[in-house]
Design an enzyme around this catalytic site. Structure first.
Site, mmCIF file in Angstrom:
data_model
loop_
_atom_site.group_PDB
_atom_site.id
_atom_site.type_symbol
_atom_site.label_atom_id
_atom_site.label_comp_id
_atom_site.label_asym_id
_atom_site.label_seq_id
_atom_site.Cartn_x
_atom_site.Cartn_y
_atom_site.Cartn_z
ATOM 1 N N ARG A 48 0.816 -1.213 0.000
ATOM 2 C CA ARG A 48 0.000 0.000 0.000
ATOM 3 C C ARG A 48 0.851 1.266 0.000
ATOM 4 O O ARG A 48 0.467 2.280 -0.546
ATOM 5 C CB ARG A 48 -0.907 0.021 1.240
ATOM 6 C CG ARG A 48 -2.024 -0.967 1.201
ATOM 7 C CD ARG A 48 -2.686 -1.063 2.560
ATOM 8 N NE ARG A 48 -1.730 -1.474 3.605
ATOM 9 C CZ ARG A 48 -1.966 -1.440 4.908
ATOM 10 N NH1 ARG A 48 -3.109 -1.017 5.353
ATOM 11 N NH2 ARG A 48 -1.045 -1.843 5.763
ATOM 12 N N LYS A 151 -3.347 -19.389 3.679
ATOM 13 C CA LYS A 151 -4.284 -19.972 4.628
ATOM 14 C C LYS A 151 -4.846 -18.856 5.526
ATOM 15 O O LYS A 151 -4.088 -17.949 5.846
ATOM 16 C CB LYS A 151 -3.495 -20.991 5.441
ATOM 17 C CG LYS A 151 -4.169 -21.585 6.646
ATOM 18 C CD LYS A 151 -3.190 -22.508 7.353
ATOM 19 C CE LYS A 151 -3.744 -23.048 8.623
ATOM 20 N NZ LYS A 151 -3.744 -22.231 9.781
ATOM 21 N N HIS A 181 0.938 -24.918 4.401
ATOM 22 C CA HIS A 181 2.403 -25.000 4.357
ATOM 23 C C HIS A 181 2.945 -26.280 4.999
ATOM 24 O O HIS A 181 4.094 -26.661 4.762
ATOM 25 C CB HIS A 181 3.061 -23.749 4.948
ATOM 26 C CG HIS A 181 2.823 -23.577 6.415
ATOM 27 N ND1 HIS A 181 1.896 -22.715 6.909
ATOM 28 C CD2 HIS A 181 3.391 -24.177 7.476
ATOM 29 C CE1 HIS A 181 1.894 -22.785 8.229
ATOM 30 N NE2 HIS A 181 2.797 -23.669 8.603
ATOM 31 N N GLU A 219 2.377 -27.869 21.280
ATOM 32 C CA GLU A 219 3.316 -26.741 21.334
ATOM 33 C C GLU A 219 3.542 -26.331 22.783
ATOM 34 O O GLU A 219 2.634 -26.452 23.609
ATOM 35 C CB GLU A 219 2.724 -25.520 20.619
ATOM 36 C CG GLU A 219 2.567 -25.662 19.143
ATOM 37 C CD GLU A 219 1.846 -24.436 18.584
ATOM 38 O OE1 GLU A 219 2.441 -23.349 18.574
ATOM 39 O OE2 GLU A 219 0.692 -24.574 18.183
ATOM 40 N N ASP A 238 -7.664 -23.660 13.616
ATOM 41 C CA ASP A 238 -6.298 -23.231 13.319
ATOM 42 C C ASP A 238 -5.423 -24.418 12.876
ATOM 43 O O ASP A 238 -4.644 -24.298 11.940
ATOM 44 C CB ASP A 238 -5.684 -22.566 14.559
ATOM 45 C CG ASP A 238 -4.382 -21.844 14.251
ATOM 46 O OD1 ASP A 238 -4.260 -21.337 13.122
ATOM 47 O OD2 ASP A 238 -3.499 -21.799 15.118
ATOM 48 N N HIS A 243 -3.864 -28.557 8.849
ATOM 49 C CA HIS A 243 -2.639 -29.352 8.919
ATOM 50 C C HIS A 243 -2.878 -30.803 9.361
ATOM 51 O O HIS A 243 -2.333 -31.737 8.779
ATOM 52 C CB HIS A 243 -1.647 -28.723 9.896
ATOM 53 C CG HIS A 243 -1.389 -27.268 9.637
ATOM 54 N ND1 HIS A 243 -1.296 -26.747 8.377
ATOM 55 C CD2 HIS A 243 -1.175 -26.233 10.479
ATOM 56 C CE1 HIS A 243 -1.051 -25.449 8.455
ATOM 57 N NE2 HIS A 243 -0.978 -25.115 9.719
ATOM 58 N N LYS A 350 -1.821 -26.061 22.874
ATOM 59 C CA LYS A 350 -0.810 -25.052 23.213
ATOM 60 C C LYS A 350 -0.429 -25.220 24.682
ATOM 61 O O LYS A 350 -1.182 -25.795 25.454
ATOM 62 C CB LYS A 350 -1.364 -23.652 22.972
ATOM 63 C CG LYS A 350 -1.587 -23.374 21.492
ATOM 64 C CD LYS A 350 -1.681 -21.912 21.211
ATOM 65 C CE LYS A 350 -1.648 -21.635 19.720
ATOM 66 N NZ LYS A 350 -0.315 -21.848 19.117
#
Ligand SMILES: NC(=O)c1ccc[n+]([C@@H]2O[C@H](COP(=O)([O-])OP(=O)(O)OC[C@H]3O[C@@H](n4cnc5c(N)ncnc54)[C@H](OP(=O)(O)O)[C@@H]3O)[C@@H](O)[C@H]2O)c1
Length: 501
Positions: A48, A151, A181, A219, A238, A243, A350
């Site tokens: 931009r 994504k 990915h 994670e 998510d 995935h 998480k």
């Protein structure tokens, strides 16, 4: 096999963003260093703001300096930086895309095969495609034109279908590259090779021999500064929708006819469409959610760090209540002859005690139980942090008595001197090569949302307090409710060697 890439221009929308700085620019640089970019290849960054070419090139140097702390080759840098251009595309300028077309029409600088990488907010995907089309920049009568969509592709089935309807007014399916990915990870690609390039696995890869499969992504990290995004998204959307279901498809699909993108995608689509929808009335036995509370996590050097709980983090941002899950575990069944009756447990969380992505497969009991306490075999394909294959087999303890113990055969997939490729590098290369096998077909995206949407809806409607697990802990004990039999349990990192509880 090195594929030939046509001279082309990569047009990068959102080049100043986080993804581009951390992954895309460094990835393109490494492809250049490896000699994988065609000689005639330019990169046009679109943003931009008004930025001169010189200032943009200086910014790219900063990105590379940050990423490659040990330095890089000066000659490669000179070649790479000379490929880079910038085009200002202010949203207030109704003529911006026509001006971009004028810039791109300089054929001496910009090869006319065009790959657009939309590293922008998902709400911008459709408007950018529409404006590219309006400017005649998607026309393939002379050159190829491809669009990579980051994504997430929609936030549920209707929005994914609306996005699809909107972009297919201007694009053929063969021009659309929907990214996940994870599929660019070499360890994930290895799932297919392990299964089909070895005689010893495929005969056992079915409900006659496999007890259950666990697909895990855990994670140590929490939601960090993405509280708003995460609270609107949750672990299911998510991680699981994309995935983990893609990983499951690679683990469970039938053998493709060949390695062509069409054959691989056809088998993945069939598999994803064969996953049985979860029984919403009996959801508690098939799906478990939780949120992390305050606790202590392990940090890089092995030390502990006290961290806040998810609801406390939200409270700091002014959000007083939430049922969004930071832990999600599902039990899935696949309705086809190969997998009838085999549970696939898919879980992601998480703030766990360790970060680990793995596929763990437990085999059924051996036909003869020769000794007391004989364990079942496990095969683990570890994706990260360590790429390896581990097999656990029973073996006699040397000595006078007949007793067995578990031996672990552990083979690192990565060996000294192996290339370390980031998933975005292989995906960028595939985009320029015109190979969509590691990208998602719309039918895959739809099947994934179709499965996940009813669970997201049921969980959102149930506003009762969500189970809490202390940050740094293992799976909440209550998650075991989804196990099909009482002798099943969560597997943890292979690094913990034999640690099963
Ligand atoms: N970051 C990751 O690791 C990651 C992982 C998976 C998927 N993704 C996806 O990749 C895409 C890009 O992610 P990102 O983290 O790089 O995003 P980002 O840093 O927030 O922004 C990307 C670009 O979008 C433009 N932008 C930002 N705010 C805008 C606004 N209000 N209006 C118009 N343009 C705006 C900016 O470009 P200009 O100001 O130059 O126009 C910015 O460089 C997203 O779709 C994301 O979902 C990212």
């Amino acid at each position: 096999m090195v594929k030939k890439i046509d001279p082309c221009t990569l047009v990068l929308f959102g080049a100043s963003g986080n993804l581009s700085r951390v992954k895309l620019m460094p990835g393109l640089f490494r492809l250049d260093a490896a000699g994988r970019l065609p000689e005639h290849m330019a990169i046009l960054s679109v943003g931009r703001g008004e930025v001169t070419r010189e200032a943009w090139q200086a910014d790219i140097k900063k990105m590379l300096d940050t990423k490659f702390k040990d330095g890089y080759d000066k000659a490669v840098f000179d070649r790479f930086i000379a490929r880079n251009y910038y085009h200002a595309n202010p949203p207030s300028d109704a003529d911006a895309f026509r001006k971009m077309k004028a810039t791109l029409s300089n054929e001496q600088v910009f090869p006319q095969n065009l790959a657009y990488f939309l590293s922008v907010r998902p709400t911008d995907f459709a408007p950018i495609v529409e404006q590219l089309s309006g400017a005649g920049l998607l026309d393939e009568s002379q050159y190829w034109r491809r669009v990579l969509i980051e994504k997430p592709f929609g936030t549920n089935l209707p929005s994914a279908q609306a996005l699809q309807a909107s972009i297919t007014k201007h694009l053929k399916e063969s021009q659309i590259y929907r990214i996940d990915h994870y599929l660019g990870k070499s360890a994930l690609q290895n799932i297919m090779l392990t299964r089909f390039a070895n005689t010893m696995f495929e005969p056992l890869w079915n409900n006659q021999y496999i007890d259950h499969v666990q697909i895990t992504n855990n994670e140590i990290l929490g939601v960090g500064d993405r509280t708003e995004f995460y609270n609107n998204t949750g672990a299911l959307r998510d991680m699981v929708q994309s995935h983990l279901l893609q990983t499951l498809a690679l683990v469970a699909m039938e053998k493709p006819q060949d390695l062509s993108p069409e054959s691989i995608r056809a088998e993945k689509i069939k598999l994803l469409q064969a996953i049985r929808p979860l029984p919403i009335k009996d959801l508690a036995k098939h799906a478990f959610r939780a949120q992390y509370s305050a606790g202590r996590v392990c940090v890089g050097d092995g030390h502990g760090e006290n961290v806040a709980g998810y609801l406390d983090e939200l409270a700091k941002e002014g959000v007083s209540a939430s049922v969004t899950e930071t832990y999600a575990a599902l039990k899935l069944f696949i309705d086809n002859p190969r997998w009838q009756g085999v549970p696939f447990y898919v879980r992601t969380a998480k703030r766990m005690h360790e970060g680990n992505t793995a596929i763990s497969i437990r085999f059924k009991k051996a036909p003869m139980q020769l000794v007391e306490g004989q364990h079942q075999n496990w095969l683990t394909l570890n994706i990260q942090p360590r790429e390896c294959i581990k097999m656990e087999i029973e073996s006699k303890i040397p000595g006078l008595d007949i007793a067995t113990r578990t031996l672990s055969i552990d083979a690192p997939q990565r060996q000294t001197g192996d290339e370390s490729i980031d998933s975005y590098e292989s995906l960028l290369l595939n985009l320029m090569e015109g190979d969509p096998s590691l990208y998602l077909h719309i039918s895959e995206v739809e099947a994934q949302w179709r499965l996940i949407d009813p669970i997201v809806k049921a969980w959102a409607e149930d506003q009762s307090a969500v189970h809490q697990y202390p940050a740094g802990s293992r799976d909440p004990e209550q998650s075991g409710i989804i196990f099909e039999s009482t002798d099943q349990f969560w597997r943890y990192s292979i690094e913990l060697g034999g640690d099963k509880h």
